[in-house]
Structures are given as C-alpha cells and as structure tokens.
Design a protein around this motif. Structure first.
Motif, PDB file in Angstrom:
ATOM      1  N   PRO A  12       0.772  -1.497  -0.086  1.00 36.00           N
ATOM      2  CA  PRO A  12      -0.221   0.130   0.452  1.00 36.00           C
ATOM      3  C   PRO A  12       1.117   1.339  -0.005  1.00 36.00           C
ATOM      4  CG  PRO A  12       0.081  -1.206   2.219  1.00 36.00           C
ATOM      5  CD  PRO A  12       0.970  -2.200   1.293  1.00 36.00           C
ATOM      6  N   TYR A  13      -0.313   2.262  -0.562  1.00 36.14           N
ATOM      7  CA  TYR A  13       0.740   3.585  -0.206  1.00 36.14           C
ATOM      8  C   TYR A  13       0.679   4.892   1.172  1.00 36.14           C
ATOM      9  CZ  TYR A  13       2.251   8.329  -2.364  1.00 36.14           C
ATOM     10  OH  TYR A  13       2.585   9.886  -2.166  1.00 36.14           O
ATOM     11  N   HIS A  14      -0.326   4.200   1.642  1.00 35.80           N
ATOM     12  CA  HIS A  14      -0.365   4.448   2.573  1.00 35.80           C
ATOM     13  C   HIS A  14      -0.231   3.491   3.152  1.00 35.80           C
ATOM     14  CE1 HIS A  14      -2.788   8.630   0.337  1.00 35.80           C
ATOM     15  NE2 HIS A  14      -1.647   8.805   0.904  1.00 35.80           N
ATOM     16  N   ILE A  15      -0.122   4.005   4.574  1.00 32.08           N
ATOM     17  CA  ILE A  15       0.618   2.689   5.774  1.00 32.08           C
ATOM     18  C   ILE A  15      -0.386   2.672   6.913  1.00 32.08           C
ATOM     19  CG2 ILE A  15       2.346   1.741   4.552  1.00 32.08           C
ATOM     20  CD1 ILE A  15       3.921   3.190   7.064  1.00 32.08           C
ATOM     21  N   SER A  16      -0.817   1.450   7.783  1.00 36.82           N
ATOM     22  CA  SER A  16      -1.998   2.029   9.005  1.00 36.82           C
ATOM     23  C   SER A  16      -0.793   1.498  10.405  1.00 36.82           C
ATOM     24  CB  SER A  16      -2.984   1.386   8.817  1.00 36.82           C
ATOM     25  OG  SER A  16      -2.763   0.106   8.855  1.00 36.82           O
ATOM     26  N   GLY A 101      -4.835  18.973   2.382  1.00 36.17           N
ATOM     27  CA  GLY A 101      -3.076  18.916   2.879  1.00 36.17           C
ATOM     28  C   GLY A 101      -2.443  17.386   3.639  1.00 36.17           C
ATOM     29  N   ILE A 102      -3.723  16.904   4.144  1.00 34.52           N
ATOM     30  CA  ILE A 102      -3.621  16.162   5.258  1.00 34.52           C
ATOM     31  C   ILE A 102      -3.403  14.825   4.647  1.00 34.52           C
ATOM     32  CG2 ILE A 102      -4.394  14.549   7.455  1.00 34.52           C
ATOM     33  CD1 ILE A 102      -7.318  16.589   7.098  1.00 34.52           C
ATOM     34  N   GLU A 103      -1.721  14.527   5.051  1.00 31.28           N
ATOM     35  CA  GLU A 103      -1.041  13.462   4.417  1.00 31.28           C
ATOM     36  C   GLU A 103      -1.435  12.230   6.574  1.00 31.28           C
ATOM     37  OE1 GLU A 103       2.371  14.042   3.709  1.00 31.28           O
ATOM     38  OE2 GLU A 103       2.214  15.645   2.416  1.00 31.28           O
ATOM     39  N   TYR A 104      -1.517  12.241   7.187  1.00 34.87           N
ATOM     40  CA  TYR A 104      -1.279  11.559   7.927  1.00 34.87           C
ATOM     41  C   TYR A 104      -2.608  12.138   8.904  1.00 34.87           C
ATOM     42  CZ  TYR A 104       3.391  11.912   7.468  1.00 34.87           C
ATOM     43  OH  TYR A 104       5.044  11.813   6.297  1.00 34.87           O
ATOM     44  N   ALA A 105      -3.081  10.843  10.132  1.00 31.94           N
ATOM     45  CA  ALA A 105      -4.479  11.185  10.908  1.00 31.94           C
ATOM     46  C   ALA A 105      -3.947  10.177  11.854  1.00 31.94           C
ATOM     47  CB  ALA A 105      -5.462  10.885   9.664  1.00 31.94           C
ATOM     48  N   SER A 106      -4.475  10.517  13.140  1.00 28.99           N
ATOM     49  CA  SER A 106      -3.402   9.385  14.050  1.00 28.99           C
ATOM     50  C   SER A 106      -5.341   9.558  15.337  1.00 28.99           C
ATOM     51  CB  SER A 106      -2.475  10.118  15.021  1.00 28.99           C
ATOM     52  OG  SER A 106      -2.839  11.535  15.522  1.00 28.99           O
ATOM     53  N   LEU A 107      -5.482   8.391  15.850  1.00 30.57           N
ATOM     54  CA  LEU A 107      -6.613   8.099  16.635  1.00 30.57           C
ATOM     55  C   LEU A 107      -5.723   8.091  17.666  1.00 30.57           C
ATOM     56  CD1 LEU A 107      -9.700   6.454  16.665  1.00 30.57           C
ATOM     57  CD2 LEU A 107      -8.814   5.659  18.461  1.00 30.57           C
ATOM     58  N   ASP A 108      -5.551   9.018  19.257  1.00 30.75           N
ATOM     59  CA  ASP A 108      -5.135   8.004  20.418  1.00 30.75           C
ATOM     60  C   ASP A 108      -6.661   8.833  21.751  1.00 30.75           C
ATOM     61  OD1 ASP A 108      -3.247   8.648  22.037  1.00 30.75           O
ATOM     62  OD2 ASP A 108      -3.640  10.450  22.542  1.00 30.75           O
ATOM     63  N   SER A 109      -6.920   7.275  21.953  1.00 32.35           N
ATOM     64  CA  SER A 109      -6.183   6.383  22.366  1.00 32.35           C
ATOM     65  C   SER A 109      -7.523   4.740  21.858  1.00 32.35           C
ATOM     66  CB  SER A 109      -5.396   5.630  23.225  1.00 32.35           C
ATOM     67  OG  SER A 109      -6.053   5.935  24.805  1.00 32.35           O
ATOM     68  N   LEU A 110      -6.457   3.909  21.237  1.00 35.25           N
ATOM     69  CA  LEU A 110      -7.776   3.401  20.628  1.00 35.25           C
ATOM     70  C   LEU A 110      -8.674   2.079  22.545  1.00 35.25           C
ATOM     71  CD1 LEU A 110      -9.088   1.395  18.475  1.00 35.25           C
ATOM     72  CD2 LEU A 110      -6.665  -0.073  18.739  1.00 35.25           C
ATOM     73  N   ASP A 111      -7.749   1.954  23.168  1.00 32.57           N
ATOM     74  CA  ASP A 111      -7.925   1.807  24.428  1.00 32.57           C
ATOM     75  C   ASP A 111      -8.618   2.377  24.883  1.00 32.57           C
ATOM     76  OD1 ASP A 111      -5.795   2.265  26.664  1.00 32.57           O
ATOM     77  OD2 ASP A 111      -5.454   2.258  25.057  1.00 32.57           O
ATOM     78  N   ARG A 112      -9.121   3.751  25.394  1.00 32.37           N
ATOM     79  CA  ARG A 112      -9.972   4.997  25.686  1.00 32.37           C
ATOM     80  C   ARG A 112     -11.171   5.404  25.187  1.00 32.37           C
ATOM     81  NH1 ARG A 112      -8.722   8.920  29.007  1.00 32.37           N
ATOM     82  NH2 ARG A 112      -7.322   7.547  29.979  1.00 32.37           N
ATOM     83  N   TYR A 113     -11.089   4.471  23.791  1.00 32.61           N
ATOM     84  CA  TYR A 113     -12.165   4.641  23.000  1.00 32.61           C
ATOM     85  C   TYR A 113     -13.053   3.593  23.401  1.00 32.61           C
ATOM     86  CZ  TYR A 113     -15.457   4.525  18.712  1.00 32.61           C
ATOM     87  OH  TYR A 113     -16.711   4.519  18.218  1.00 32.61           O
ATOM     88  N   GLY A 153      -7.395   7.726   2.204  1.00 37.14           N
ATOM     89  CA  GLY A 153      -6.619   8.246   1.761  1.00 37.14           C
ATOM     90  C   GLY A 153      -5.360   8.950   2.763  1.00 37.14           C
ATOM     91  N   VAL A 154      -5.239   8.686   3.613  1.00 40.18           N
ATOM     92  CA  VAL A 154      -3.971   9.226   4.405  1.00 40.18           C
ATOM     93  C   VAL A 154      -2.984   8.198   5.219  1.00 40.18           C
ATOM     94  CG1 VAL A 154      -5.299  11.110   4.758  1.00 40.18           C
ATOM     95  CG2 VAL A 154      -5.012   9.311   6.492  1.00 40.18           C
ATOM     96  N   ILE A 243       8.996   7.406   9.134  1.00 40.17           N
ATOM     97  CA  ILE A 243       9.043   5.852   9.532  1.00 40.17           C
ATOM     98  C   ILE A 243       8.014   5.681   7.837  1.00 40.17           C
ATOM     99  CG2 ILE A 243       7.166   3.849   9.888  1.00 40.17           C
ATOM    100  CD1 ILE A 243       7.209   4.891  12.448  1.00 40.17           C
ATOM    101  N   VAL A 244       7.046   7.028   7.461  1.00 37.82           N
ATOM    102  CA  VAL A 244       6.809   6.509   6.101  1.00 37.82           C
ATOM    103  C   VAL A 244       7.376   6.740   4.890  1.00 37.82           C
ATOM    104  CG1 VAL A 244       4.832   7.317   3.944  1.00 37.82           C
ATOM    105  CG2 VAL A 244       4.625   7.562   6.611  1.00 37.82           C
ATOM    106  N   ASN A 245       8.779   7.967   4.871  1.00 35.95           N
ATOM    107  CA  ASN A 245       9.278   8.689   3.779  1.00 35.95           C
ATOM    108  C   ASN A 245      10.241   6.767   3.431  1.00 35.95           C
ATOM    109  OD1 ASN A 245       8.241  10.886   3.096  1.00 35.95           O
ATOM    110  ND2 ASN A 245       9.706  11.649   4.765  1.00 35.95           N
ATOM    111  N   ALA A 246      10.719   6.115   5.036  1.00 32.12           N
ATOM    112  CA  ALA A 246      11.961   5.434   4.410  1.00 32.12           C
ATOM    113  C   ALA A 246      11.398   4.265   4.107  1.00 32.12           C
ATOM    114  CB  ALA A 246      12.727   4.796   5.860  1.00 32.12           C
ATOM    115  N   TYR A 247      10.055   3.719   4.608  1.00 30.64           N
ATOM    116  CA  TYR A 247       8.946   2.567   3.485  1.00 30.64           C
ATOM    117  C   TYR A 247       8.754   3.307   2.460  1.00 30.64           C
ATOM    118  CZ  TYR A 247       4.827  -0.046   2.066  1.00 30.64           C
ATOM    119  OH  TYR A 247       3.954  -0.087   0.948  1.00 30.64           O
ATOM    120  N   ARG A 248       8.417   4.976   1.751  1.00 29.44           N
ATOM    121  CA  ARG A 248       7.993   4.696   0.266  1.00 29.44           C
ATOM    122  C   ARG A 248       9.076   4.477  -0.547  1.00 29.44           C
ATOM    123  NH1 ARG A 248       4.272   9.002   0.511  1.00 29.44           N
ATOM    124  NH2 ARG A 248       2.351   7.628   1.543  1.00 29.44           N
TER     125      ARG A 248
END
Length: 284
Positions: A12-16, A101-113, A153-154, A243-248
C-alpha cells in the motif's frame, strides 16, 4: 507451453500503524506526526490531524516549546467519546484530506475509545455491567473502525496502552495492546504494522534516554509487520514522517525489482492507480 500465473504483492502507498506501549513511552508525541519530537520552539504540524479521544494533546505542550497539530473535534472543549463523533471525524478526513493537504491522521487512543464504547452501551441498555451481547456489539464496532482505515486516504496511526496478556498464538504471557475481549487478538489484523514502543534509559550520569519502536515481536512483547523487508525490525527515536518516507523509498526499490524480474506478471496492489503495475481489470 505452460502459462505462468500472475503474482500479487500488497504494497500500500498509505500505511496504517498501531503503536502501543506504557503511559510514559511517548506514544502521543509520536502520533502527532511531527518530524521533530523534541522542539526548542513551537512546532506546528500542518499536514496531520489527530482524532482526540483522551485529551492527550495537552501533554504535547511545554513551557517554552511543544507540538501543535490540528485535531478533531473542532470544538476544543470536546473529545471523541462516542461512535457518532468518531464517524464525523473520519468523514471529515475522507472528504478533506486532499484539499487540506492532510497526509497523516492519528487516533489517540484506541483503548480509551473502547472504554467509552463500553460505558455508552451500558448507559444505553441500562445494564449494570457489559453482557455477552454488549461485547459482541463492541467487537463489531471496532472491527468496522479497523476496516475503514484504508478508505481514509492518509497514513493512519493508532495508539494504545499496553498490558500483559496471554498471546493466543503461542500461549505466552507478554506485553500486548490494552484492549478488552476478543478484539485484542483480532484488531491487529487491520493494521499494516503493530509496533511496541519502549523508552530506554541507559545507565550513566550523562546518558540520554531514547525510544525504540519494535516491529517484530519476541517472548516479551507482541509486534508484527506485513510490509516485509520494506519495514525495519526496530527504529531508534522514530518519527512517523521518517517511517513513511523510509517505507516508500524501500517500496519503490522493491517494485522496480519486481517489475524487472517478473514484468507484467507482478501485480502490485496499492491505493493509488499510478502505483499499480497493471490495470485494475487485470486483477480479476
């Protein structure tokens, strides 16, 4: 003459990434997606957005410096404490990431959700404690969240606290994401990388603490990557853009090598049409 089959590679181009660790390991700062995690002045991250569940963004600020990142909800007095607000945040990302121009999205945190999801179901159904059907509803809700990530998409980053559990695969007690119920063993399948973040404090008066992100597990903690050689086994003092740049870069080299070796038989499955080596109809 035998016809050689096509070979399918999921790159994948975008990673999770699901990043988990103790409360002082630096998960929220890493999830800010700032290229500088220790700024001497205010660092403003304009190409990221944080889905704020536990109001951990307040920890990103210090007296003279810090990291500022756009967040959802837009109302600074609110956090994401229900599935409706989370759905609105995801919808905002899906509709506006290209324009803003959003390239990254984060969710902080999964256990609290998950904690909020449990509390909301108990209140809605007027149960004293979660019942079997309630856990089933929560499992379905979190699975839907996991399945939605590729459509954002990010590059997506989720954080989670850690605790010791029995790993269902090898029956060993180890550090794992702090999630309750069967979702703990299932949720990792929805991410390209599940990584354990630890803070290391070397001995010595002048020793400087550092952080290590592990993408391969052992008997002490769970970690895994399905990106193969494109993702290192451990990363010292990581940043998400790094991380993303090195992966790509590794991904581009691998795609070129596969194309040279296999030609049109190499099916590279990515998120963008320009990242496919063959047309979509050839995948059928």
């Amino acid at each position: 003459m035998a016809v050689l089959p096509n070979l399918r590679f999921n790159l994948p181009y975008h990673i999770s990434i699901l990043i988990y660790g103790s409360s002082d390991s630096g998960k929220t700062v890493l999830a800010s997606c700032s290229p500088n995690l220790d700024p001497i002045e205010l660092e403003i991250v304009e190409n990221a957005i944080m889905l704020d569940v536990e109001d951990g963004m307040t920890s990103l600020y210090t007296r003279n410096a810090g990291i500022a990142v756009p967040r959802w909800p837009e109302d600074p007095e609110k956090i994401i404490d229900n599935k409706e607000e989370l759905a609105r945040g995801i919808d905002y990302i899906q509709k506006n990431h290209a324009k803003l121009g959003i390239e990254y999205a984060s969710l902080d945190s999964l256990d609290r959700y998950q904690e909020y999801a449990i509390d909301n179901i108990i209140k809605e159904k007027k149960h004293v404690r979660p019942e079997m059907q309630d856990w089933g509803d929560i499992l379905v809700s979190l699975q839907r969240l996991g399945r939605s990530v590729p459509s954002w998409g990010v590059n997506a980053v989720f954080t989670c606290h850690s605790a010791e559990f029995i790993d269902e695969n090898d029956r060993m007690k180890k550090k794992m994401p702090l999630l309750q119920g069967s979702i703990r063993d299932k949720i990792i399948s929805y991410f390209d990388v599940v990584a354990y973040l630890e803070k290391v404090t070397p001995r010595g008066a002048n020793a400087v603490p550092y952080r290590v992100l592990h993408t391969v597990g052992n008997n002490d903690f769970l970690a895994r990557s399905r990106l193969g050689s494109c993702m290192p086994t451990e990363i010292k003092n990581p940043t998400i853009p790094g991380i993303v740049n090195a992966y790509r870069a590794a991904r581009a080299k691998l795609i070129a090598r596969l194309k040279e070796t296999l030609g049109e038989r190499a099916i590279i499955v990515g998120e963008r049409p320009q990242d496919l080596l063959v047309k979509e109809e050839d995948l059928k």
